[in-house]
Scaffold this motif. Sequence first.
Motif, short mmCIF file in Angstrom:
data_model
loop_
_atom_site.label_atom_id
_atom_site.label_comp_id
_atom_site.label_asym_id
_atom_site.label_seq_id
_atom_site.Cartn_x
_atom_site.Cartn_y
_atom_site.Cartn_z
N CYS A 21 38.69 105.56 33.16
CA CYS A 21 39.50 105.41 31.96
C CYS A 21 39.02 106.45 30.96
O CYS A 21 37.97 106.29 30.35
CB CYS A 21 39.36 104.00 31.40
N TYR A 93 44.34 97.74 34.16
CA TYR A 93 44.51 98.36 32.85
C TYR A 93 43.15 98.48 32.16
O TYR A 93 42.36 97.54 32.19
CB TYR A 93 45.41 97.52 31.96
N TRP A 107 45.83 100.30 24.82
CA TRP A 107 45.95 100.05 26.25
C TRP A 107 46.35 101.32 27.01
O TRP A 107 47.12 102.13 26.50
CB TRP A 107 47.01 98.97 26.51
N GLN A 109 48.15 102.89 30.64
CA GLN A 109 49.44 102.62 31.28
C GLN A 109 49.30 101.78 32.54
O GLN A 109 50.29 101.26 33.04
CB GLN A 109 50.13 103.95 31.63
N GLY A 110 48.08 101.64 33.02
CA GLY A 110 47.86 100.84 34.23
C GLY A 110 47.85 101.69 35.48
O GLY A 110 48.50 102.74 35.55
#
Length: 117
Positions: A21, A93, A107, A109-110
């Motif tokens: 991430c 996520y 957040w 986008q997954g």
Amino acid sequence: VQLVESGRGLVQPGGSLRLSCATSGLTFGRTVVGWHRQAPGKQRGLIAAITSGGNTYYTDSVRGRFTISRDNAKNTVYLQMNSLKPEDTAIYYCAARSVAHSTYDYWGQGTQVTVSS
């Protein structure tokens, strides 16, 4: 603020996968980052989190198999997933919040993780 996940994939049961991430626009040193997942037909839920100081949290279903870590120089958080099971199949996520907040404000986008033989 941007959070971009990477590392999606299809893996066999018992296999491993690492998610990343990458964040930007945050004061990373004052940010808690958490990995959440949503399986088909289920609610999204927090599975692991890491504070700016490196303290970690894991939900029972992943403790001992998943490891969350962070590289503050790269503003990036990782989720190493080992001994994967079919029930780990979900959209994963990453999310971030200030240390002063109790809810996640930002957040990604997954990314899809599928565990299947």
